[in-house]
Design a protein around this motif. Structure first.
Motif, PDB file in Angstrom:
ATOM      1  N   THR A 136       0.826  -1.205   0.000  1.00 25.08           N
ATOM      2  CA  THR A 136       0.000   0.000   0.000  1.00 25.08           C
ATOM      3  C   THR A 136       0.860   1.255   0.000  1.00 25.08           C
ATOM      4  N   TYR A 173      -7.784  -1.536  -2.668  1.00 29.30           N
ATOM      5  CA  TYR A 173      -6.430  -2.033  -2.900  1.00 29.30           C
ATOM      6  C   TYR A 173      -5.776  -2.502  -1.598  1.00 29.30           C
ATOM      7  N   CYS A 174      -6.095  -1.864  -0.475  1.00 29.99           N
ATOM      8  CA  CYS A 174      -5.560  -2.327   0.813  1.00 29.99           C
ATOM      9  C   CYS A 174      -6.024  -3.750   1.098  1.00 29.99           C
TER      10      CYS A 174
END
Length: 104
Positions: free
Chosen positions: A57, A86-87
């Motif tokens: 990240t 996305y995390c």
């Protein structure tokens, strides 16, 4: 802007944010409780998954920042608004890598 003119009920906003805070607190409490009940290898897998996800990240954030400085970023594909998704994706990538590493 005054709450009377906005058209949104302030009581609804307050009750919704309180409800969301309770859900987050319950998630943290249940995650920590489940973490303490795991054996040592599973704790290691979770810790390594978080570390891999966090490092990916941070790399994505640095890349997004550098691309925005150059003016060639595309916020539709890789915007800051998609960062939470996305995390989670990076966490699960780290989880699969560490599960394969430890054979769990």
């Amino acid at each position: 802007m005054a709450p009377e003119k906005s058209g949104i009920c302030p009581a609804f906003i307050d009750s919704y944010s309180d409800c969301a805070r309770c859900d987050v607190r319950y998630f943290y409490y249940s995650y920590i409780k489940a973490f303490t009940e795991m054996d040592e290898v599973k704790q290691r897998v979770q810790l390594e998954a978080v570390v891999i996800g966090l490092s990916l990240t941070v790399m994505l954030l640095m890349s997004l920042f550098l691309l925005s400085l150059c003016g060639i970023s595309n916020p539709v594909w890789f915007g800051y608004g998609h960062l939470v998704g996305y995390c989670w994706l990076f966490y699960f990538i780290g989880w699969f890598v560490s599960r394969k590493k430890y054979g769990v």
